[in-house]
Design a protein around this motif. Sequence first.
Motif, PDB file in Angstrom:
ATOM      1  N   ALA A 105      -0.504   8.457   6.776  1.00  0.00           N
ATOM      2  CA  ALA A 105      -1.128   8.879   5.527  1.00  0.00           C
ATOM      3  C   ALA A 105      -1.485   7.713   4.624  1.00  0.00           C
ATOM      4  O   ALA A 105      -0.949   6.617   4.746  1.00  0.00           O
ATOM      5  N   PHE A 106      -2.398   8.001   3.685  1.00  0.00           N
ATOM      6  CA  PHE A 106      -2.680   7.096   2.575  1.00  0.00           C
ATOM      7  C   PHE A 106      -3.012   7.941   1.351  1.00  0.00           C
ATOM      8  O   PHE A 106      -3.261   9.139   1.463  1.00  0.00           O
ATOM      9  N   TYR A 107      -2.985   7.300   0.202  1.00  0.00           N
ATOM     10  CA  TYR A 107      -3.314   7.956  -1.061  1.00  0.00           C
ATOM     11  C   TYR A 107      -4.494   7.253  -1.699  1.00  0.00           C
ATOM     12  O   TYR A 107      -4.609   6.030  -1.625  1.00  0.00           O
ATOM     13  N   VAL A 108      -5.350   8.033  -2.347  1.00  0.00           N
ATOM     14  CA  VAL A 108      -6.468   7.479  -3.104  1.00  0.00           C
ATOM     15  C   VAL A 108      -6.414   8.094  -4.499  1.00  0.00           C
ATOM     16  O   VAL A 108      -6.149   9.291  -4.654  1.00  0.00           O
ATOM     17  N   LYS A 109      -6.606   7.264  -5.506  1.00  0.00           N
ATOM     18  CA  LYS A 109      -6.603   7.769  -6.879  1.00  0.00           C
ATOM     19  C   LYS A 109      -8.018   8.181  -7.254  1.00  0.00           C
ATOM     20  O   LYS A 109      -8.945   7.367  -7.225  1.00  0.00           O
ATOM     21  N   ALA A 110      -8.180   9.446  -7.588  1.00  0.00           N
ATOM     22  CA  ALA A 110      -9.480   9.976  -7.999  1.00  0.00           C
ATOM     23  C   ALA A 110      -9.855   9.432  -9.371  1.00  0.00           C
ATOM     24  O   ALA A 110      -8.986   9.022 -10.149  1.00  0.00           O
ATOM     25  N   LYS A 111     -11.132   9.426  -9.656  1.00  0.00           N
ATOM     26  CA  LYS A 111     -11.609   8.967 -10.976  1.00  0.00           C
ATOM     27  C   LYS A 111     -11.025   9.835 -12.084  1.00  0.00           C
ATOM     28  O   LYS A 111     -10.877   9.399 -13.204  1.00  0.00           O
ATOM     29  N   GLY A 112     -10.653  11.072 -11.745  1.00  0.00           N
ATOM     30  CA  GLY A 112     -10.080  11.990 -12.721  1.00  0.00           C
ATOM     31  C   GLY A 112      -8.637  11.715 -13.075  1.00  0.00           C
ATOM     32  O   GLY A 112      -8.081  12.351 -13.954  1.00  0.00           O
ATOM     33  N   GLY A 113      -7.981  10.768 -12.377  1.00  0.00           N
ATOM     34  CA  GLY A 113      -6.645  10.350 -12.770  1.00  0.00           C
ATOM     35  C   GLY A 113      -5.510  10.865 -11.916  1.00  0.00           C
ATOM     36  O   GLY A 113      -4.359  10.539 -12.163  1.00  0.00           O
ATOM     37  N   TYR A 114      -5.769  11.686 -10.914  1.00  0.00           N
ATOM     38  CA  TYR A 114      -4.720  12.198 -10.041  1.00  0.00           C
ATOM     39  C   TYR A 114      -4.890  11.565  -8.660  1.00  0.00           C
ATOM     40  O   TYR A 114      -5.879  10.893  -8.394  1.00  0.00           O
ATOM     41  N   PHE A 115      -3.924  11.803  -7.775  1.00  0.00           N
ATOM     42  CA  PHE A 115      -3.983  11.231  -6.434  1.00  0.00           C
ATOM     43  C   PHE A 115      -4.334  12.282  -5.396  1.00  0.00           C
ATOM     44  O   PHE A 115      -4.048  13.472  -5.581  1.00  0.00           O
ATOM     45  N   ILE A 116      -4.932  11.807  -4.303  1.00  0.00           N
ATOM     46  CA  ILE A 116      -5.232  12.635  -3.144  1.00  0.00           C
ATOM     47  C   ILE A 116      -4.538  11.994  -1.953  1.00  0.00           C
ATOM     48  O   ILE A 116      -4.689  10.794  -1.721  1.00  0.00           O
ATOM     49  N   GLU A 117      -3.771  12.785  -1.233  1.00  0.00           N
ATOM     50  CA  GLU A 117      -3.118  12.316  -0.012  1.00  0.00           C
ATOM     51  C   GLU A 117      -3.968  12.756   1.173  1.00  0.00           C
ATOM     52  O   GLU A 117      -4.403  13.906   1.247  1.00  0.00           O
ATOM     53  N   VAL A 118      -4.208  11.834   2.096  1.00  0.00           N
ATOM     54  CA  VAL A 118      -4.886  12.135   3.350  1.00  0.00           C
ATOM     55  C   VAL A 118      -3.881  11.812   4.456  1.00  0.00           C
ATOM     56  O   VAL A 118      -3.422  10.675   4.547  1.00  0.00           O
ATOM     57  N   ALA A 119      -3.532  12.812   5.268  1.00  0.00           N
ATOM     58  CA  ALA A 119      -2.440  12.622   6.223  1.00  0.00           C
ATOM     59  C   ALA A 119      -2.637  13.457   7.476  1.00  0.00           C
ATOM     60  O   ALA A 119      -3.324  14.484   7.451  1.00  0.00           O
ATOM     61  N   THR A 120      -1.992  13.011   8.547  1.00  0.00           N
ATOM     62  CA  THR A 120      -1.870  13.851   9.731  1.00  0.00           C
ATOM     63  C   THR A 120      -0.771  14.870   9.452  1.00  0.00           C
ATOM     64  O   THR A 120       0.014  14.702   8.518  1.00  0.00           O
ATOM     65  N   GLU A 121      -0.719  15.912  10.273  1.00  0.00           N
ATOM     66  CA  GLU A 121       0.386  16.858  10.119  1.00  0.00           C
ATOM     67  C   GLU A 121       1.695  16.153  10.396  1.00  0.00           C
ATOM     68  O   GLU A 121       1.779  15.312  11.284  1.00  0.00           O
ATOM     69  N   THR A 122       2.699  16.507   9.640  1.00  0.00           N
ATOM     70  CA  THR A 122       4.018  15.913   9.852  1.00  0.00           C
ATOM     71  C   THR A 122       4.717  16.600  11.018  1.00  0.00           C
ATOM     72  O   THR A 122       4.563  17.803  11.213  1.00  0.00           O
ATOM     73  N   LEU A 123       5.432  15.810  11.769  1.00  0.00           N
ATOM     74  CA  LEU A 123       6.207  16.360  12.873  1.00  0.00           C
ATOM     75  C   LEU A 123       7.594  16.772  12.405  1.00  0.00           C
ATOM     76  O   LEU A 123       8.361  17.355  13.152  1.00  0.00           O
ATOM     77  N   VAL A 124       7.903  16.472  11.159  1.00  0.00           N
ATOM     78  CA  VAL A 124       9.207  16.781  10.586  1.00  0.00           C
ATOM     79  C   VAL A 124       9.142  18.176   9.982  1.00  0.00           C
ATOM     80  O   VAL A 124       8.242  18.494   9.216  1.00  0.00           O
ATOM     81  N   LYS A 125      10.110  19.021  10.335  1.00  0.00           N
ATOM     82  CA  LYS A 125      10.164  20.364   9.778  1.00  0.00           C
ATOM     83  C   LYS A 125      10.627  20.282   8.328  1.00  0.00           C
ATOM     84  O   LYS A 125      11.437  19.422   7.974  1.00  0.00           O
TER      85      LYS A 125
END
Length: 135
Positions: A105-125
């Motif tokens: 995963a990585f995070y990107v900060k939107a111009k609106g001030g919040y973050f967006i996470e982009v990630a693969t599905e987690t294998l952890v339950k």
Amino acid sequence: MKLNHINLYSHDVLADQAMFERYFGLQTLVVRGEKMVIMQDDAGLVLILNHFENRLGGFVYPEDFDTLHIGFIRPSRDVVEDLYARLCAEGWELQPPRNFHGAWAFYVKAKGGYFIEVATETLVKPQERYQDALS
């Protein structure tokens, strides 16, 4: 139960609209000037971006409210890496993807001030992810 919509306060509604269209494939349904945009994803989830300062009713967000985020699941590590490379090439400042809670995963900060996470599905339950917190 199905999640129907998310309403986010944004410091820059139009910049965030462009980002969600360009990088995440959301479709714009309604634009109300620079104060509100209603968008929808492929599965029907509605995302509302608003800048209604007068509706905050004196509420002041804490300085660290930008640690809140929304997340997009991508099907593979390669797809996460491709989006990361595209964002970097277009001038977004990002930390490189890495392993977060069993997902790439990585995070990107939107111009609106919040973050967006982009990630693969987690294998952890979920129960394993929070096991230490419960003990």
